[in-house]
Motif scaffolding. Sequence first.
Motif, PDB file in Angstrom:
ATOM      1  N   MET A 174     -34.660 -13.948 -39.171  1.00  0.00           N
ATOM      2  CA  MET A 174     -33.545 -14.698 -38.586  1.00  0.00           C
ATOM      3  C   MET A 174     -34.045 -15.910 -37.804  1.00  0.00           C
ATOM      4  N   LEU A 175     -34.510 -16.915 -38.557  1.00  0.00           N
ATOM      5  CA  LEU A 175     -35.019 -18.122 -37.908  1.00  0.00           C
ATOM      6  C   LEU A 175     -33.864 -19.082 -37.632  1.00  0.00           C
ATOM      7  N   ASP A 176     -33.837 -19.618 -36.430  1.00  0.00           N
ATOM      8  CA  ASP A 176     -32.726 -20.476 -35.992  1.00  0.00           C
ATOM      9  C   ASP A 176     -33.272 -21.728 -35.311  1.00  0.00           C
ATOM     10  N   PHE A 177     -32.379 -22.700 -35.138  1.00  0.00           N
ATOM     11  CA  PHE A 177     -32.698 -23.875 -34.319  1.00  0.00           C
ATOM     12  C   PHE A 177     -31.869 -23.771 -33.049  1.00  0.00           C
ATOM     13  N   GLU A 178     -32.221 -24.542 -32.018  1.00  0.00           N
ATOM     14  CA  GLU A 178     -31.369 -24.691 -30.841  1.00  0.00           C
ATOM     15  C   GLU A 178     -31.389 -26.157 -30.437  1.00  0.00           C
ATOM     16  N   LEU A 179     -30.210 -26.761 -30.413  1.00  0.00           N
ATOM     17  CA  LEU A 179     -30.068 -28.186 -30.066  1.00  0.00           C
ATOM     18  C   LEU A 179     -30.082 -28.340 -28.547  1.00  0.00           C
ATOM     19  N   GLU A 180     -31.099 -29.061 -28.055  1.00  0.00           N
ATOM     20  CA  GLU A 180     -31.242 -29.223 -26.606  1.00  0.00           C
ATOM     21  C   GLU A 180     -31.662 -30.660 -26.278  1.00  0.00           C
ATOM     22  N   LEU A 181     -31.495 -31.020 -25.020  1.00  0.00           N
ATOM     23  CA  LEU A 181     -32.053 -32.255 -24.489  1.00  0.00           C
ATOM     24  C   LEU A 181     -33.105 -31.824 -23.466  1.00  0.00           C
ATOM     25  N   ALA A 182     -34.194 -32.575 -23.366  1.00  0.00           N
ATOM     26  CA  ALA A 182     -35.243 -32.168 -22.425  1.00  0.00           C
ATOM     27  C   ALA A 182     -35.675 -33.352 -21.583  1.00  0.00           C
ATOM     28  N   GLY A 183     -35.867 -33.100 -20.296  1.00  0.00           N
ATOM     29  CA  GLY A 183     -36.247 -34.157 -19.353  1.00  0.00           C
ATOM     30  C   GLY A 183     -37.730 -34.088 -19.027  1.00  0.00           C
ATOM     31  N   PHE A 184     -38.384 -35.267 -19.036  1.00  0.00           N
ATOM     32  CA  PHE A 184     -39.783 -35.356 -18.615  1.00  0.00           C
ATOM     33  C   PHE A 184     -39.854 -35.678 -17.116  1.00  0.00           C
ATOM     34  N   ILE A 185     -40.736 -34.984 -16.420  1.00  0.00           N
ATOM     35  CA  ILE A 185     -40.927 -35.227 -14.990  1.00  0.00           C
ATOM     36  C   ILE A 185     -41.725 -36.523 -14.793  1.00  0.00           C
ATOM     37  N   SER A 186     -41.266 -37.330 -13.845  1.00  0.00           N
ATOM     38  CA  SER A 186     -41.993 -38.559 -13.512  1.00  0.00           C
ATOM     39  C   SER A 186     -43.048 -38.243 -12.456  1.00  0.00           C
ATOM     40  N   ARG A 187     -42.642 -38.193 -11.203  1.00  0.00           N
ATOM     41  CA  ARG A 187     -43.569 -37.811 -10.147  1.00  0.00           C
ATOM     42  C   ARG A 187     -43.298 -36.362  -9.756  1.00  0.00           C
ATOM     43  N   GLY A 188     -44.343 -35.619  -9.558  1.00  0.00           N
ATOM     44  CA  GLY A 188     -44.188 -34.211  -9.211  1.00  0.00           C
ATOM     45  C   GLY A 188     -43.977 -34.007  -7.724  1.00  0.00           C
ATOM     46  N   ASN A 189     -44.105 -32.762  -7.293  1.00  0.00           N
ATOM     47  CA  ASN A 189     -44.018 -32.407  -5.877  1.00  0.00           C
ATOM     48  C   ASN A 189     -45.222 -31.550  -5.536  1.00  0.00           C
ATOM     49  N   PRO A 190     -45.719 -31.659  -4.294  1.00  0.00           N
ATOM     50  CA  PRO A 190     -46.857 -30.819  -3.914  1.00  0.00           C
ATOM     51  C   PRO A 190     -46.459 -29.348  -3.880  1.00  0.00           C
ATOM     52  N   LEU A 191     -47.417 -28.475  -4.108  1.00  0.00           N
ATOM     53  CA  LEU A 191     -47.167 -27.030  -4.053  1.00  0.00           C
ATOM     54  C   LEU A 191     -46.551 -26.664  -2.703  1.00  0.00           C
ATOM     55  N   SER A 192     -45.579 -25.795  -2.731  1.00  0.00           N
ATOM     56  CA  SER A 192     -44.871 -25.282  -1.545  1.00  0.00           C
ATOM     57  C   SER A 192     -43.871 -26.272  -0.952  1.00  0.00           C
ATOM     58  N   GLN A 193     -43.693 -27.427  -1.594  1.00  0.00           N
ATOM     59  CA  GLN A 193     -42.711 -28.388  -1.076  1.00  0.00           C
ATOM     60  C   GLN A 193     -41.573 -28.576  -2.079  1.00  0.00           C
ATOM     61  N   PRO A 194     -40.418 -27.964  -1.784  1.00  0.00           N
ATOM     62  CA  PRO A 194     -39.276 -28.060  -2.704  1.00  0.00           C
ATOM     63  C   PRO A 194     -38.778 -29.493  -2.849  1.00  0.00           C
ATOM     64  N   ILE A 195     -37.917 -29.694  -3.833  1.00  0.00           N
ATOM     65  CA  ILE A 195     -37.308 -31.007  -4.071  1.00  0.00           C
ATOM     66  C   ILE A 195     -35.820 -30.894  -3.729  1.00  0.00           C
ATOM     67  N   ALA A 196     -35.348 -31.763  -2.830  1.00  0.00           N
ATOM     68  CA  ALA A 196     -33.927 -31.747  -2.467  1.00  0.00           C
ATOM     69  C   ALA A 196     -33.108 -32.228  -3.658  1.00  0.00           C
ATOM     70  N   LEU A 197     -31.949 -31.618  -3.873  1.00  0.00           N
ATOM     71  CA  LEU A 197     -31.110 -31.991  -5.013  1.00  0.00           C
ATOM     72  C   LEU A 197     -30.795 -33.493  -5.016  1.00  0.00           C
ATOM     73  N   ASP A 198     -30.559 -34.058  -3.845  1.00  0.00           N
ATOM     74  CA  ASP A 198     -30.228 -35.490  -3.796  1.00  0.00           C
ATOM     75  C   ASP A 198     -31.392 -36.389  -4.223  1.00  0.00           C
ATOM     76  N   ARG A 199     -32.616 -35.866  -4.202  1.00  0.00           N
ATOM     77  CA  ARG A 199     -33.780 -36.650  -4.636  1.00  0.00           C
ATOM     78  C   ARG A 199     -34.247 -36.243  -6.033  1.00  0.00           C
ATOM     79  N   ALA A 200     -33.632 -35.223  -6.594  1.00  0.00           N
ATOM     80  CA  ALA A 200     -34.141 -34.655  -7.853  1.00  0.00           C
ATOM     81  C   ALA A 200     -34.158 -35.694  -8.973  1.00  0.00           C
ATOM     82  N   HIS A 201     -33.125 -36.575  -9.010  1.00  0.00           N
ATOM     83  CA  HIS A 201     -33.063 -37.553 -10.106  1.00  0.00           C
ATOM     84  C   HIS A 201     -34.262 -38.493 -10.097  1.00  0.00           C
TER      85      HIS A 201
END
Length: 459
Positions: free
Chosen positions: A215-242
């Motif tokens: 049962m081989l299938d496809f899944e249609l998706e869009l995928a986002g590439f990360i530009s700048r990352g975040n340091p370990l243990s430092q979350p990203i605020a939703l307002d800055r996520a874009h």
Amino acid sequence: MSIFELNTTHDPRRQSWVESANVAEVDFPLQNLPLGVYEHEGRVSWGVAIGESVLDVQALANLRLLQGDALLAAQSVKGSELNTLMGLEPGLVHALRRSLSALLGADTPLDAFEESSQKKIKRLAKVLLIERDAIQMRLPCAIGDYTDFLTSEYHTERHGRFKGLAQPLPSAFKHLPVAYHGRASSIRVSGTPVVRPNGQFKDAAGQVVFGPAPMLDFELELAGFISRGNPLSQPIALDRAHEHFFGWVLLNDWSAKSIQWWESVLGPFLGKSFMSSISPWIVTQEALAPFRMPLNARPEGDPQALPHLHSAHDRAHGGLDIELEAWLQTPTQRALGEPGLQITQTHLKHLYWSFGQMLAHHASNGCNMRSGDLLGSGTISGPTDESRACITEITQAAKVPLDVGHGETRIALQDGDAITLRAKARHAGAVSIGFGECTGVVLSAPVYPHLESSSGAGA
Ligand code: CA
């Protein structure tokens, strides 16, 4: 400069001296300028797609036909991976886009250059233009980590029903964007055939067997590439996520559902990791600025998102006006020169969670992202029949075979079948921009090593 602000590179009146970029409905008009890595006559380079051509940006930089921040941005790329460029401060990336837009524009002055040298520069740019037919695309960057989400309520609910779950939608679904860690090493660029995997599954008689996954299938998706990352243990605020997204590509999350449904105790594993395909051209965050739209209102009675996953800004601008489609071409159709069947027509707005929310959730425990990491949306199924974005949904888990013409039907992909994904961003007042194609043909499973030497024993 806000990433969502419109500027001269979005101006719908502007055209290119590359004639094929001015044709209506073309994927790569002057307003798009997606970035990609390719091979041409044995040499690997990177550039922007424009109409039916590609402009070699690496050569532009080598010849100093870019200046200032645009040149710095282009020179940041080492080798054949765009990770360093993707991780630059947004002002530098914008400067590159602005320069390329001016260089490829029919009448825009190149503000960084003397007027006398402008004609010469555009003439040289023409020499650096290559037909896209003559190049071979590669992956645009090194993908360190790949995460795949599950954000369509319609897809999730249907699959829950197919599996006979008492509660088809998991209770966490409306509280957080569900995801699993995918396999980055097996991501391939569009055009790469997908080899049917061998694996363990329960056959029709309920026996646990090992062999080519049926049962081989496809899944249609869009995928986002990360530009700048975040340091370990430092979350990203939703307002800055874009600000942490560089751009988007089409993703086909090939899925061996027979393996997946049997093995999934900790989530998908071998049912997905055999290969995933992406389209080669990264449509940038800035190119998509004119296509920003509000997120759908949460239905009455749904739980309120917790504060770290809720922002008025994300609700107002977190959506993208992107239509997506999937095509299936059988070997019979290919032999007859037929393009195949459009089997899915959907829209990104059907997702319950925004890409900003996916990233904010992903980093909420302090997990660090890196430039070039890839975040898949999950299958972008909508509420209607035509917006079902995988064959399992289209056939209601093999109950209603899909008629593919010429007397043939499908309940899953057969060897020789090809799937092609396409997407277009459309919005009032903007020139539509496309994503190119994400295509792949299914090849038969390899004979498993232990069978080659034992005349079929152990099947
Ligand atoms: Ca998926």
